[in-house]
Design an enzyme around this catalytic site. Sequence first.
Site, PDB file in Angstrom:
ATOM      1  N   ARG A   1       0.775  -1.239   0.000  1.00 34.51           N
ATOM      2  CA  ARG A   1       0.000   0.000   0.000  1.00 34.51           C
ATOM      3  C   ARG A   1       0.810   1.295   0.000  1.00 34.51           C
ATOM      4  NH1 ARG A   1      -3.920  -1.015   4.897  1.00 34.51           N
ATOM      5  NH2 ARG A   1      -2.667  -2.884   5.317  1.00 34.51           N
TER       6      ARG A   1
ATOM      7  N   TRP B   1       1.291  -4.802  -8.746  1.00 29.30           N
ATOM      8  CA  TRP B   1       2.244  -5.745  -9.351  1.00 29.30           C
ATOM      9  C   TRP B   1       2.364  -6.931  -8.417  1.00 29.30           C
ATOM     10  CZ3 TRP B   1       4.197  -0.586  -8.522  1.00 29.30           C
ATOM     11  CH2 TRP B   1       4.813  -0.423  -7.255  1.00 29.30           C
TER      12      TRP B   1
ATOM     13  N   GLU C   1       3.620 -14.782  -4.084  1.00 26.79           N
ATOM     14  CA  GLU C   1       2.247 -15.112  -4.485  1.00 26.79           C
ATOM     15  C   GLU C   1       2.256 -16.212  -5.541  1.00 26.79           C
ATOM     16  OE1 GLU C   1       1.272 -10.665  -5.287  1.00 26.79           O
ATOM     17  OE2 GLU C   1      -0.610 -11.619  -4.701  1.00 26.79           O
TER      18      GLU C   1
END
Length: 382
Positions: A75, A249, A254
């Site tokens: 963030r 991005w 992940e």
Amino acid sequence: MEILQRRSTTAQVWGAAEEFIRLFHRETPGAGDPRTRLAAVRAELAESGTYRHTPQELVHGARVAWRNSNRCIGRLYWNSLRVRDRRGLTDSDAIAAECFEHLREATNGGRVRPTITVFAPDTPQSPGPLIWSEQLVRYAGYGDHHSVTVGDARNAPLTEALLRLGWSGGAGTPFDLLPLVVQGVDDKPRWFETPADAVLEVPIRHPDGDGGGDGWADWGLRWHAVPAISNMCLEIGGIHYPAAPFNGWYMGTEIGARNLADADRYNLLPAVGRRLGLDTSSDRSLWKDRALVELNRAVLHSFDRAEVTIADHHTESRRFLTHLEREERRGRDVGADWSWIVPPISGSATPVFHRTYEDRQVSPAYVHHPGAQDRAQGRDLV
Ligand code: ARG
């Protein structure tokens, strides 16, 4: 401020609107006194049961919704989100075309740009459009629990539903692009073939032996450059935008520690372990841990080699702490969900592990639609 449910009363919408307009004016230099705008919103609400955000309010609302996403570690750059205002669009074919254009612009040749496209909101006359697909880019999964799955097992139910609906299927590789499923206003869900030029993909190679030895090239592993969540609802000041796909991005883990590694996704750890010549017969050889690290090295190396933006979990963790400090200096609390913020590998080697967070949810926000999971699996797609 609290997150409002879809289909709230005018009084509830007014309460949420007032709070948001005040926040917008507080945080926007030059926006001035909110009173004129509040009076206009109040009149519009009384007249029509809803109100229209100005373009500037929409941009700030979408950015603050990102700032308020407690599960997101990325963030720090919330204030640079690019907002594509497509609130005029309600038909599935126009929405699908704009989703594909979103992907092209967000991909930006590999320099990935955090982007959101906002489609028509709910109104008292009709609910807004919906995107059933959970992301703009998804790989097919062929087969079910009774047979071996080729591709992403997570998407096997949606793949099956699409095949029933007349999609002729892809080439049958583990990385076939699924069509996008969009439900326009006054329309049944329809599917749209994903144009190949809208999706940048990165072939996954291992750094040891890349260019020389095997480097895993023969394996045909790949992943797409842009993660674009498409089945969450953007709520700003009591207005709901049910179709508002957004992307940032990727962080390497992940892909390397979840998508390619989870047993109910690509389940690659055993194959990686064998390639590395590890003793996979005993947990105590830590072969899974070693396979995870090498898979993650391969993901980062491959994106770097392809010059596609990707973050590693150490850097992104540090950035998150910078974000916390910066927000604190501005007098704002940052909510966070520890179990999502801490990376899935090497958690304790990152600074985000060694502290606690408040997990308070405030508005503007990206919220999960009830039933989104069912729709993402194509249930009731006939
Ligand atoms: N974890 C999801 C995936 O692997 C994407 C979620 C959003 N991620 C992001 N970096 N913005 O596809």
